[in-house]
Design a protein around this motif. Structure first.
Motif, PDB file in Angstrom:
ATOM      1  N   PHE A 163       0.840  -1.206   0.000  1.00 20.43           N
ATOM      2  CA  PHE A 163       0.000   0.000   0.000  1.00 20.43           C
ATOM      3  C   PHE A 163       0.872   1.251   0.000  1.00 20.43           C
ATOM      4  O   PHE A 163       0.620   2.204  -0.746  1.00 20.43           O
ATOM      5  CB  PHE A 163      -0.933  -0.009   1.207  1.00 20.43           C
ATOM      6  CG  PHE A 163      -1.691   1.278   1.389  1.00 20.43           C
ATOM      7  CD1 PHE A 163      -2.817   1.556   0.630  1.00 20.43           C
ATOM      8  CD2 PHE A 163      -1.263   2.225   2.318  1.00 20.43           C
ATOM      9  CE1 PHE A 163      -3.510   2.745   0.788  1.00 20.43           C
ATOM     10  CE2 PHE A 163      -1.936   3.417   2.485  1.00 20.43           C
ATOM     11  CZ  PHE A 163      -3.071   3.677   1.720  1.00 20.43           C
ATOM     12  N   LEU A 164       1.912   1.276   0.839  1.00 20.94           N
ATOM     13  CA  LEU A 164       2.804   2.430   0.897  1.00 20.94           C
ATOM     14  C   LEU A 164       3.495   2.663  -0.439  1.00 20.94           C
ATOM     15  O   LEU A 164       3.618   3.805  -0.902  1.00 20.94           O
ATOM     16  CB  LEU A 164       3.848   2.230   2.000  1.00 20.94           C
ATOM     17  CG  LEU A 164       3.370   2.354   3.444  1.00 20.94           C
ATOM     18  CD1 LEU A 164       4.493   2.002   4.411  1.00 20.94           C
ATOM     19  CD2 LEU A 164       2.868   3.770   3.722  1.00 20.94           C
ATOM     20  N   GLN A 165       3.931   1.582  -1.067  1.00 22.69           N
ATOM     21  CA  GLN A 165       4.605   1.737  -2.352  1.00 22.69           C
ATOM     22  C   GLN A 165       3.646   2.247  -3.414  1.00 22.69           C
ATOM     23  O   GLN A 165       3.989   3.117  -4.230  1.00 22.69           O
ATOM     24  CB  GLN A 165       5.222   0.401  -2.791  1.00 22.69           C
ATOM     25  CG  GLN A 165       5.974   0.503  -4.115  1.00 22.69           C
ATOM     26  CD  GLN A 165       6.874  -0.685  -4.356  1.00 22.69           C
ATOM     27  OE1 GLN A 165       6.975  -1.581  -3.525  1.00 22.69           O
ATOM     28  NE2 GLN A 165       7.550  -0.694  -5.497  1.00 22.69           N
ATOM     29  N   GLU A 166       2.420   1.741  -3.411  1.00 22.58           N
ATOM     30  CA  GLU A 166       1.436   2.155  -4.404  1.00 22.58           C
ATOM     31  C   GLU A 166       1.064   3.620  -4.229  1.00 22.58           C
ATOM     32  O   GLU A 166       0.917   4.366  -5.205  1.00 22.58           O
ATOM     33  CB  GLU A 166       0.198   1.274  -4.296  1.00 22.58           C
ATOM     34  CG  GLU A 166      -0.867   1.595  -5.340  1.00 22.58           C
ATOM     35  CD  GLU A 166      -2.080   0.683  -5.226  1.00 22.58           C
ATOM     36  OE1 GLU A 166      -3.116   1.013  -5.825  1.00 22.58           O
ATOM     37  OE2 GLU A 166      -1.988  -0.355  -4.535  1.00 22.58           O
ATOM     38  N   GLU A 167       0.913   4.061  -2.985  1.00 28.51           N
ATOM     39  CA  GLU A 167       0.458   5.430  -2.727  1.00 28.51           C
ATOM     40  C   GLU A 167       1.568   6.463  -2.870  1.00 28.51           C
ATOM     41  O   GLU A 167       1.317   7.611  -3.222  1.00 28.51           O
ATOM     42  CB  GLU A 167      -0.129   5.513  -1.311  1.00 28.51           C
ATOM     43  CG  GLU A 167      -1.434   4.745  -1.136  1.00 28.51           C
ATOM     44  CD  GLU A 167      -2.542   5.330  -2.001  1.00 28.51           C
ATOM     45  OE1 GLU A 167      -2.674   6.575  -2.050  1.00 28.51           O
ATOM     46  OE2 GLU A 167      -3.266   4.537  -2.647  1.00 28.51           O
ATOM     47  N   THR A 168       2.824   6.073  -2.573  1.00 26.24           N
ATOM     48  CA  THR A 168       3.919   7.049  -2.587  1.00 26.24           C
ATOM     49  C   THR A 168       4.839   6.897  -3.790  1.00 26.24           C
ATOM     50  O   THR A 168       5.608   7.826  -4.098  1.00 26.24           O
ATOM     51  CB  THR A 168       4.776   6.915  -1.317  1.00 26.24           C
ATOM     52  OG1 THR A 168       5.409   5.618  -1.309  1.00 26.24           O
ATOM     53  CG2 THR A 168       3.924   7.069  -0.067  1.00 26.24           C
ATOM     54  N   GLY A 169       4.801   5.730  -4.433  1.00 24.84           N
ATOM     55  CA  GLY A 169       5.724   5.479  -5.534  1.00 24.84           C
ATOM     56  C   GLY A 169       7.131   5.172  -5.065  1.00 24.84           C
ATOM     57  O   GLY A 169       8.069   5.128  -5.871  1.00 24.84           O
ATOM     58  N   VAL A 170       7.299   4.961  -3.766  1.00 28.15           N
ATOM     59  CA  VAL A 170       8.621   4.669  -3.191  1.00 28.15           C
ATOM     60  C   VAL A 170       8.592   3.257  -2.589  1.00 28.15           C
ATOM     61  O   VAL A 170       7.665   2.920  -1.847  1.00 28.15           O
ATOM     62  CB  VAL A 170       8.982   5.692  -2.094  1.00 28.15           C
ATOM     63  CG1 VAL A 170      10.309   5.306  -1.430  1.00 28.15           C
ATOM     64  CG2 VAL A 170       9.057   7.087  -2.672  1.00 28.15           C
ATOM     65  N   ASP A 171       9.582   2.460  -2.921  1.00 29.56           N
ATOM     66  CA  ASP A 171       9.694   1.127  -2.339  1.00 29.56           C
ATOM     67  C   ASP A 171      10.099   1.277  -0.871  1.00 29.56           C
ATOM     68  O   ASP A 171      11.226   1.701  -0.578  1.00 29.56           O
ATOM     69  CB  ASP A 171      10.753   0.316  -3.089  1.00 29.56           C
ATOM     70  CG  ASP A 171      10.899  -1.098  -2.538  1.00 29.56           C
ATOM     71  OD1 ASP A 171      10.209  -1.428  -1.561  1.00 29.56           O
ATOM     72  OD2 ASP A 171      11.697  -1.865  -3.098  1.00 29.56           O
TER      73      ASP A 171
END
Length: 454
Positions: free
Chosen positions: A199-207
């Motif tokens: 979810f964090l990667q999808e929302e922020t674009g950061v792994d």
């Protein structure tokens, strides 16, 4: 991919050593076993541990046994006892490392390996961060650590990702087992892996795994540095005293604050309370004029401040033996023990000259120069002591003052006298020259204060 991964694989372990590898049959540990074999490590022992969590564990052990045979490695299998009512994962992890350490020691193996990879480390950092961990928790899953004086744990796969290892196995024609428990999002690590981090990667674009891996590596280096500084004696001076600790106020104030806080976190943790609040209040009080006062800390900890030292204890006055004794005192047995409050005095006799103790909670006397009976008493106004290494006598009251013992505790200090009223010992604070052992000692009387069992 297979060749590329092998080329990047650097365990940095001597190839003549036997390596004990924890192998569940999962993709990570199987990849590690195969990489070690291909890298030319001929002495491998694969160890499968059955935690008793689910059916089919016998089949998993058979899979690892077959892998060991294929790799010409030794095989070891054991069933661990089910954990109690606490955290099942944590208890099983501790039991697993205890078994691996013991198995290695029994076989003369110096190195134990696990298949933790970089994403395991990053996920662990997020878990510790959510728990409100201190800096040591952020240095999670270090590349190596001591399991005992003789055994070191290594994690050679930390530079790699989960998918890289499985791609390597596919290209090598190797199979592995999938643990169905890895899909259970009731377990916090799986929830983090399957839901929160994607979810964090999808929302922020950061792994979110990459900065976590970097932070964990940096934290590991800093933790190693701080531990080495304390080990080398470059931090504040501290010593154990009974159930407590004694801190030198001057060195606590003069050392770098990061090192002082690191020492306090370690020592308070061993006493049962290493909160940020306790550490900050101790540092702040030490910087101020807090002499002769007591600081109450979380977790029932107390810190008594003298001019030069801080006495830390998890129970009131637990750092040295104290108590109110009958006016005539208490007779000390020639052999056995005597209990007094939170303390127990153990008495035994040894042939020859016994080794001198390293602290003031123990005493060795020349049995041939003793005048019995020996008595424990509280201080009296006229008492004098000849401190070890001194030629003359001093008032006991001055001696206690020099030791910076709080005034309200001095009357309950416990001293040891012989039948001639010679003062032999101020329990926990100092020894006398009287009846000291020497090269002509034929028999030694050994006395030791130990915390009484709860």
């Amino acid at each position: 991919m297979a060749y590329s991964l092998l080329k990047r694989f650097h365990p940095n372990l001597p190839k003549e050593e036997t390596l004990l590898l924890a192998c569940s049959g999962g993709g990570d540990s199987v990849a590690l076993a195969c990489l070690l074999h291909e890298a030319g490590y001929p002495k491998l022992t694969l160890c499968h541990l059955d935690h008793g969590w689910r059916e089919g564990s016998a089949a998993e052990a058979d899979f690892v046994r077959a892998l060991a045979e294929d790799l010409r490695a030794d095989f070891l299998s054991a069933k661990l006892e089910l954990p109690g009512k606490g955290n099942r994962e944590a208890e099983s992890r501790e039991a697993r490392y205890r078994f691996l350490r013991k198995a290695a020691e029994e076989r003369g193996i110096r190195f134990v390996l696990t298949g933790h990879h970089g994403e395991d480390r990053a996920e662990s950092l997020w878990l510790w961060f959510l728990r409100g961990s201190g800096f040591r928790g952020l240095a999670t899953l270090p590349g190596s650590r001591k399991l005992s004086e003789k055994v070191t744990l290594h994690r050679p796969l930390l530079p790699f990702k989960r998918d890289e290892l499985r791609d390597y196995l596919r290209e090598s024609g190797r199979s592995w087992l999938e643990d169905p428990a890895n899909e259970d999002i009731a377990l916090r690590r799986n929830l983090l892996r399957r839901r929160i981090l994607p979810f964090l990667q999808e929302e922020t674009g950061v792994d979110p795994l990459k900065p976590a891996q970097r932070t964990a590596r940096q934290a590991e280096r800093i933790v190693r540095f701080l531990d080495a500084e304390l080990e080398a004696g470059r931090g504040p001076k501290i010593r154990s005293l009974g159930k407590g600790r004694v801190l030198d106020r001057r060195t606590l104030a003069s050392a770098p604050e990061a090192l002082s806080a690191w020492l306090l976190a370690r020592e308070l943790g061993e006493l049962g309370e290493s909160s940020d609040e306790a550490i900050e209040r101790l540092l702040e009080s030490n910087r101020s004029d807090f002499t002769g006062r007591t600081l109450e800390l979380p977790g029932k900890l107390e810190a008594k401040f003298t001019a030069d030292e801080i006495f830390l204890a998890c129970e009131p006055e637990a750092a040295i033996p104290l108590g109110e004794l009958p006016e005539e005192g208490l007779k000390v047995p020639r052999e056995g023990s005597l209990e007094l409050g939170n303390w127990k005095l153990h008495v035994r006799e040894e042939a020859g000259r016994a080794e001198l103790p390293g602290d003031h909670l123990s005493l060795v006397l020349d049995s041939g120069n003793l005048s019995w009976p020996l008595r424990l008493m509280n201080p009296l106004p006229q008492m004098k002591v000849q401190p070890l290494g001194f030629h003359g006598h001093r008032k006991l009251s001055d001696f206690l003052m020099d030791r910076k013992l709080a005034r309200e505790l001095r009357s309950r200090t416990i001293v040891l006298l012989d039948a001639e009223d010679r003062l032999l010992w101020v329990s926990g604070l100092g020894r006398s020259e009287k009846s000291s052992v020497n090269e002509e000692t034929k028999s030694s009387l050994c006395l030791d204060w130990k915390p009484a069992s709860p």
